[in-house]
Structure formats: structure tokens, C-alpha cells
Design a protein around this motif. Sequence first.
Motif, PDB file in Angstrom:
ATOM      1  N   VAL A   1      27.520  35.978  41.041  1.00  0.00           N
ATOM      2  CA  VAL A   1      28.710  36.845  41.003  1.00  0.00           C
ATOM      3  C   VAL A   1      28.545  38.024  40.051  1.00  0.00           C
ATOM      4  O   VAL A   1      29.360  38.946  40.067  1.00  0.00           O
ATOM      5  CB  VAL A   1      30.001  36.059  40.649  1.00  0.00           C
ATOM      6  CG1 VAL A   1      30.268  34.978  41.681  1.00  0.00           C
ATOM      7  CG2 VAL A   1      29.967  35.493  39.245  1.00  0.00           C
ATOM      8  N   PHE A   2      27.488  38.028  39.252  1.00  0.00           N
ATOM      9  CA  PHE A   2      27.273  39.120  38.301  1.00  0.00           C
ATOM     10  C   PHE A   2      27.178  40.498  38.963  1.00  0.00           C
ATOM     11  O   PHE A   2      27.700  41.471  38.409  1.00  0.00           O
ATOM     12  CB  PHE A   2      26.033  38.854  37.447  1.00  0.00           C
ATOM     13  CG  PHE A   2      25.767  39.932  36.443  1.00  0.00           C
ATOM     14  CD1 PHE A   2      26.588  40.062  35.333  1.00  0.00           C
ATOM     15  CD2 PHE A   2      24.718  40.817  36.603  1.00  0.00           C
ATOM     16  CE1 PHE A   2      26.360  41.062  34.407  1.00  0.00           C
ATOM     17  CE2 PHE A   2      24.486  41.828  35.690  1.00  0.00           C
ATOM     18  CZ  PHE A   2      25.307  41.948  34.580  1.00  0.00           C
ATOM     19  N   PRO A   3      26.554  40.630  40.129  1.00  0.00           N
ATOM     20  CA  PRO A   3      26.506  41.960  40.755  1.00  0.00           C
ATOM     21  C   PRO A   3      27.887  42.574  40.993  1.00  0.00           C
ATOM     22  O   PRO A   3      28.032  43.801  40.956  1.00  0.00           O
ATOM     23  CB  PRO A   3      25.769  41.715  42.076  1.00  0.00           C
ATOM     24  CG  PRO A   3      24.890  40.551  41.784  1.00  0.00           C
ATOM     25  CD  PRO A   3      25.713  39.679  40.862  1.00  0.00           C
TER      26      PRO A   3
ATOM     27  N   VAL B   1      39.023  40.840  44.482  1.00  0.00           N
ATOM     28  CA  VAL B   1      38.618  41.562  45.699  1.00  0.00           C
ATOM     29  C   VAL B   1      38.069  42.938  45.326  1.00  0.00           C
ATOM     30  O   VAL B   1      37.097  43.405  45.916  1.00  0.00           O
ATOM     31  CB  VAL B   1      39.811  41.689  46.683  1.00  0.00           C
ATOM     32  CG1 VAL B   1      39.489  42.642  47.819  1.00  0.00           C
ATOM     33  CG2 VAL B   1      40.195  40.325  47.236  1.00  0.00           C
ATOM     34  N   GLN B   2      38.661  43.566  44.334  1.00  0.00           N
ATOM     35  CA  GLN B   2      38.215  44.891  43.912  1.00  0.00           C
ATOM     36  C   GLN B   2      36.818  44.881  43.301  1.00  0.00           C
ATOM     37  O   GLN B   2      36.192  45.921  43.175  1.00  0.00           O
ATOM     38  CB  GLN B   2      39.227  45.494  42.928  1.00  0.00           C
ATOM     39  CG  GLN B   2      40.545  45.819  43.583  1.00  0.00           C
ATOM     40  CD  GLN B   2      41.629  46.174  42.591  1.00  0.00           C
ATOM     41  OE1 GLN B   2      41.641  45.714  41.448  1.00  0.00           O
ATOM     42  NE2 GLN B   2      42.566  47.005  43.034  1.00  0.00           N
ATOM     43  N   HIS B   3      36.314  43.718  42.958  1.00  0.00           N
ATOM     44  CA  HIS B   3      34.946  43.596  42.444  1.00  0.00           C
ATOM     45  C   HIS B   3      33.903  43.641  43.561  1.00  0.00           C
ATOM     46  O   HIS B   3      32.706  43.650  43.284  1.00  0.00           O
ATOM     47  CB  HIS B   3      34.787  42.304  41.650  1.00  0.00           C
ATOM     48  CG  HIS B   3      35.276  42.396  40.242  1.00  0.00           C
ATOM     49  ND1 HIS B   3      36.607  42.406  39.918  1.00  0.00           N
ATOM     50  CD2 HIS B   3      34.599  42.505  39.075  1.00  0.00           C
ATOM     51  CE1 HIS B   3      36.729  42.498  38.608  1.00  0.00           C
ATOM     52  NE2 HIS B   3      35.520  42.570  38.077  1.00  0.00           N
ATOM     53  N   LEU B   4      34.349  43.638  44.799  1.00  0.00           N
ATOM     54  CA  LEU B   4      33.430  43.668  45.943  1.00  0.00           C
ATOM     55  C   LEU B   4      33.513  45.024  46.629  1.00  0.00           C
ATOM     56  O   LEU B   4      34.598  45.539  46.862  1.00  0.00           O
ATOM     57  CB  LEU B   4      33.791  42.567  46.943  1.00  0.00           C
ATOM     58  CG  LEU B   4      33.721  41.132  46.421  1.00  0.00           C
ATOM     59  CD1 LEU B   4      34.234  40.168  47.480  1.00  0.00           C
ATOM     60  CD2 LEU B   4      32.312  40.780  46.006  1.00  0.00           C
TER      61      LEU B   4
ATOM     62  N   TYR C   1      28.801  46.194  39.772  1.00  0.00           N
ATOM     63  CA  TYR C   1      29.352  47.181  40.703  1.00  0.00           C
ATOM     64  C   TYR C   1      30.562  47.876  40.098  1.00  0.00           C
ATOM     65  O   TYR C   1      30.683  49.109  40.148  1.00  0.00           O
ATOM     66  CB  TYR C   1      29.713  46.504  42.030  1.00  0.00           C
ATOM     67  CG  TYR C   1      30.636  47.311  42.909  1.00  0.00           C
ATOM     68  CD1 TYR C   1      30.192  48.455  43.556  1.00  0.00           C
ATOM     69  CD2 TYR C   1      31.959  46.927  43.087  1.00  0.00           C
ATOM     70  CE1 TYR C   1      31.040  49.199  44.361  1.00  0.00           C
ATOM     71  CE2 TYR C   1      32.816  47.660  43.883  1.00  0.00           C
ATOM     72  CZ  TYR C   1      32.347  48.793  44.521  1.00  0.00           C
ATOM     73  OH  TYR C   1      33.195  49.536  45.306  1.00  0.00           O
ATOM     74  N   VAL C   2      31.478  47.108  39.501  1.00  0.00           N
ATOM     75  CA  VAL C   2      32.678  47.683  38.898  1.00  0.00           C
ATOM     76  C   VAL C   2      32.294  48.653  37.772  1.00  0.00           C
ATOM     77  O   VAL C   2      32.839  49.750  37.669  1.00  0.00           O
ATOM     78  CB  VAL C   2      33.623  46.574  38.377  1.00  0.00           C
ATOM     79  CG1 VAL C   2      34.699  47.135  37.472  1.00  0.00           C
ATOM     80  CG2 VAL C   2      34.245  45.836  39.550  1.00  0.00           C
ATOM     81  N   ALA C   3      31.339  48.257  36.945  1.00  0.00           N
ATOM     82  CA  ALA C   3      30.937  49.098  35.822  1.00  0.00           C
ATOM     83  C   ALA C   3      30.207  50.359  36.287  1.00  0.00           C
ATOM     84  O   ALA C   3      30.531  51.465  35.844  1.00  0.00           O
ATOM     85  CB  ALA C   3      30.044  48.302  34.867  1.00  0.00           C
ATOM     86  N   LEU C   4      29.253  50.209  37.189  1.00  0.00           N
ATOM     87  CA  LEU C   4      28.448  51.359  37.632  1.00  0.00           C
ATOM     88  C   LEU C   4      29.235  52.331  38.493  1.00  0.00           C
ATOM     89  O   LEU C   4      29.080  53.551  38.367  1.00  0.00           O
ATOM     90  CB  LEU C   4      27.213  50.878  38.397  1.00  0.00           C
ATOM     91  CG  LEU C   4      26.143  50.178  37.575  1.00  0.00           C
ATOM     92  CD1 LEU C   4      25.063  49.611  38.480  1.00  0.00           C
ATOM     93  CD2 LEU C   4      25.544  51.126  36.539  1.00  0.00           C
ATOM     94  N   ALA C   5      30.082  51.808  39.375  1.00  0.00           N
ATOM     95  CA  ALA C   5      30.826  52.668  40.302  1.00  0.00           C
ATOM     96  C   ALA C   5      32.149  53.156  39.703  1.00  0.00           C
ATOM     97  O   ALA C   5      32.829  53.969  40.315  1.00  0.00           O
ATOM     98  CB  ALA C   5      31.093  51.921  41.614  1.00  0.00           C
ATOM     99  N   GLY C   6      32.493  52.665  38.525  1.00  0.00           N
ATOM    100  CA  GLY C   6      33.738  53.075  37.898  1.00  0.00           C
ATOM    101  C   GLY C   6      34.961  52.652  38.688  1.00  0.00           C
ATOM    102  O   GLY C   6      35.953  53.374  38.749  1.00  0.00           O
TER     103      GLY C   6
END
Length: 125
Positions: free
Chosen positions: A100-102, A51-54, A106-111
Motif C-alpha cells: 500500500v506504500f505506493p 480512495v483518493q490515495h489511488l 502517489y499522494v505525495a508526488l502528485a500533490g
Amino acid sequence: MLFLVVLFVAYAVLWPFTRHSMTSRSRGRSALAIGMIVAGVAHFLTPLPFVQHLPDLIPMREEIIYASGVVEIALGIALLGVSRWRPFTGLALAAYLIAVFPGNLYVALAGVAVDGQPGGIYPWL
């Protein structure tokens, strides 16, 4: 990263039992199937990291995670299925992984801090 560990372990466990009866390609496909099924089950057992990946702005995030878990389990089972469907299954799996790659990006770019995962460079790996 954990997914890669599951793939390598599944392949290594299959190898001694199937070295004469399966090609390395078949073993790899079976290891990928096991990895997808394990990942799909993880969506139900520990949904929070997924869920945290969204992003928060996406509605029904938990339901999306459960649905993607079902898709991963189905694709894993399909990889073990009838050989004439394998090209379609492979394309469906590739499309799913691209879709699902985005979330990973998102996790990497937004920290974003994800439960159970180290921070730092890990999201980029």
C-alpha cells in the motif's frame, strides 16, 4: 500520522493495565493490532480519503479500499492470535504495508488533496 497517534495512545492506555503481565513487545504488538483494526474500520466509515490515495486510472477503487479494510482488520486480529502464527502474520503485515506504500507515494508526488488531511509537507511525513 494519525496512525502513529493511535499506536502511541493504544500503547499508553495498555501500559498501566499490563505493566506486570505483558512485556513491552507484547504491548507494542497489541497496540499495532489496535491500530490496524482502527485503520481497517476507518476504510468502511470514511472511504473517500483512502480512495483518493489511488490514481483515477485504477478501476474499482472503492471496492479495493473495502477489501484492504478487511485485510487490515484481519491482520490486526491475527496479531492478537496464536503465537506460532506470529512470524507469518508479521511477514504478511510487512508485505501488506509495502503493497500500500505506493498509494502514499502517489499522494505525495502528485500533490493529491486528501479529505481531512493537511497539505504541504504532511504527505511526505
